[in-house]
Design a protein around this motif. Sequence first.
Motif, short mmCIF file in Angstrom:
data_model
loop_
_atom_site.label_atom_id
_atom_site.label_comp_id
_atom_site.label_asym_id
_atom_site.label_seq_id
_atom_site.Cartn_x
_atom_site.Cartn_y
_atom_site.Cartn_z
N LEU A 112 0.89 -1.25 0.04
CA LEU A 112 0.11 0.00 -0.16
C LEU A 112 0.99 1.28 0.10
O LEU A 112 1.61 1.45 0.86
N TYR A 113 0.82 2.09 -1.16
CA TYR A 113 1.50 3.20 -1.34
C TYR A 113 0.68 4.55 -1.22
O TYR A 113 -0.27 4.28 -2.20
N GLY A 114 1.00 5.38 -0.41
CA GLY A 114 -0.09 6.77 -0.42
C GLY A 114 0.84 7.73 -0.81
O GLY A 114 2.17 7.93 -0.47
N LEU A 115 0.16 8.69 -1.55
CA LEU A 115 0.81 9.97 -2.12
C LEU A 115 -0.03 10.99 -1.10
O LEU A 115 -0.95 11.20 -1.51
N ASP A 116 1.00 11.63 -0.23
CA ASP A 116 0.14 12.84 0.34
C ASP A 116 0.51 14.13 0.14
O ASP A 116 1.81 14.48 0.53
N TYR A 117 0.11 15.05 -0.72
CA TYR A 117 0.48 16.31 -1.07
C TYR A 117 0.65 17.40 -0.21
O TYR A 117 1.42 18.16 -0.23
N GLU A 118 -0.48 17.17 0.88
CA GLU A 118 -0.21 17.99 2.03
C GLU A 118 1.07 18.11 2.79
O GLU A 118 1.52 19.06 3.25
N ARG A 119 1.45 16.64 3.00
CA ARG A 119 2.69 16.64 3.66
C ARG A 119 3.77 16.30 2.94
O ARG A 119 4.93 16.24 3.70
N ARG A 120 3.72 16.14 1.59
CA ARG A 120 4.68 16.05 0.92
C ARG A 120 5.36 14.76 1.15
O ARG A 120 6.46 14.70 1.40
N LEU A 121 4.57 13.73 1.19
CA LEU A 121 5.10 12.25 1.58
C LEU A 121 4.57 10.99 0.97
O LEU A 121 3.38 11.09 0.49
N ILE A 122 5.43 10.12 0.51
CA ILE A 122 5.28 9.09 -0.23
C ILE A 122 5.55 7.94 0.77
O ILE A 122 6.42 7.89 1.49
N GLN A 123 4.64 7.15 1.25
CA GLN A 123 4.44 6.24 2.29
C GLN A 123 3.99 4.93 2.08
O GLN A 123 3.24 4.72 1.31
N CYS A 124 4.67 3.71 2.35
CA CYS A 124 4.28 2.53 2.31
C CYS A 124 4.70 1.81 3.44
O CYS A 124 6.04 1.60 3.76
N THR A 125 3.69 1.64 4.39
CA THR A 125 3.93 1.22 5.72
C THR A 125 2.83 -0.16 6.20
O THR A 125 2.84 -0.40 7.08
N LYS A 126 2.47 -0.62 5.09
CA LYS A 126 1.51 -1.88 5.20
C LYS A 126 1.56 -2.71 3.94
O LYS A 126 1.55 -2.21 2.87
N THR A 127 1.61 -4.07 4.14
CA THR A 127 1.35 -4.76 3.17
C THR A 127 0.26 -5.78 3.35
O THR A 127 0.14 -6.18 4.57
N ILE A 128 -0.46 -6.06 2.44
CA ILE A 128 -1.65 -6.97 2.51
C ILE A 128 -1.48 -8.29 1.70
O ILE A 128 -1.01 -8.11 0.50
N ILE A 129 -1.83 -9.21 2.38
CA ILE A 129 -1.50 -10.53 1.81
C ILE A 129 -2.96 -11.18 1.56
O ILE A 129 -3.68 -11.47 2.51
N PRO A 130 -3.44 -11.15 0.24
CA PRO A 130 -4.68 -11.50 -0.07
C PRO A 130 -5.23 -12.95 0.39
O PRO A 130 -4.22 -13.96 0.25
N ASP A 131 -6.29 -13.08 1.13
CA ASP A 131 -6.81 -14.13 1.88
C ASP A 131 -8.15 -14.64 1.22
O ASP A 131 -8.56 -15.75 1.45
N GLY A 132 -8.67 -14.02 0.24
CA GLY A 132 -10.01 -14.20 -0.40
C GLY A 132 -11.03 -13.51 0.33
O GLY A 132 -12.32 -13.54 -0.05
N ASN A 133 -10.85 -12.95 1.53
CA ASN A 133 -11.85 -12.24 2.17
C ASN A 133 -11.96 -10.71 1.78
O ASN A 133 -11.56 -9.67 2.15
N LEU A 134 -12.57 -10.84 0.44
CA LEU A 134 -12.37 -9.27 -0.25
C LEU A 134 -13.26 -7.99 0.51
O LEU A 134 -12.22 -7.21 0.68
N GLU A 135 -14.19 -8.50 1.11
CA GLU A 135 -15.08 -7.26 1.59
C GLU A 135 -13.98 -6.62 2.75
O GLU A 135 -13.85 -5.42 3.03
N GLN A 136 -13.55 -7.85 3.86
CA GLN A 136 -12.77 -7.17 4.82
C GLN A 136 -11.48 -6.63 4.54
O GLN A 136 -11.03 -5.50 5.12
N GLN A 137 -10.72 -7.29 3.38
CA GLN A 137 -9.48 -6.57 3.19
C GLN A 137 -9.60 -5.43 2.28
O GLN A 137 -8.70 -4.40 2.52
N MET A 138 -10.61 -5.13 1.72
CA MET A 138 -10.89 -3.91 0.67
C MET A 138 -11.12 -2.69 1.74
O MET A 138 -10.73 -1.76 1.54
N ASN A 139 -11.77 -3.09 2.69
CA ASN A 139 -12.04 -2.12 3.83
C ASN A 139 -10.94 -1.95 4.66
O ASN A 139 -10.49 -0.57 4.71
#
Length: 181
Positions: A135-162
């Motif tokens: 998960l990569y986020g672009l934050d123009y307000e803070r001028r920050l590129i952030q990736c501090t989370k990884t998702i391993i898909p497990d098939g629980n689409l609704e929960q993981q998309m949330n």
Amino acid sequence: MWRTFCSWLLYRKMGWKKDVTEPHPDKYIICLAPHTSNWDFLMGQIYVGAEGMKSNFLMKKEWFFWPLGMLFRHLGGIPVYRQKKTSMTDAMAETAKAASEFHLCITPEGTRSTAKEWKKGFYYIALKAGIPILLYGLDYERRLIQCTKTIIPDGNLEQQMNEIKQYFKDFRGKKPENFSI
């Protein structure tokens, strides 16, 4: 030389920072949000250049006209033919499985305008190929590129998309009014 230039431009001249704590294995999908402006593409390309990364990206086929098409393909662009009823997710998953390295960046909103529903193709590609989603986020307000989370898909689409959407809730896009989770 290109890496040095991009690094200077992004971090020194433009004043951006990065907070990237997640490991980048040989195969992964980058889920990038918010996507509210064409500037996001340029920022992504500068970041990739600064970090010496290689990543493909999906883009609607209408952008692949001459001479831009040659440039986008050189940068890693893969045209998406939205009118065709082919399974892009299956094709991308098979490509990922067969490759020794696979790096694909996708903006789940699928548009720079406000999206009521996010596209789920990136999730299905990762699930079918058995690869993580960074998960990569672009934050123009803070001028920050952030990736501090990884998702391993497990098939629980609704929960993981949330979970994915919640990760991006505090990021401010170039045009924040165009971002909705």
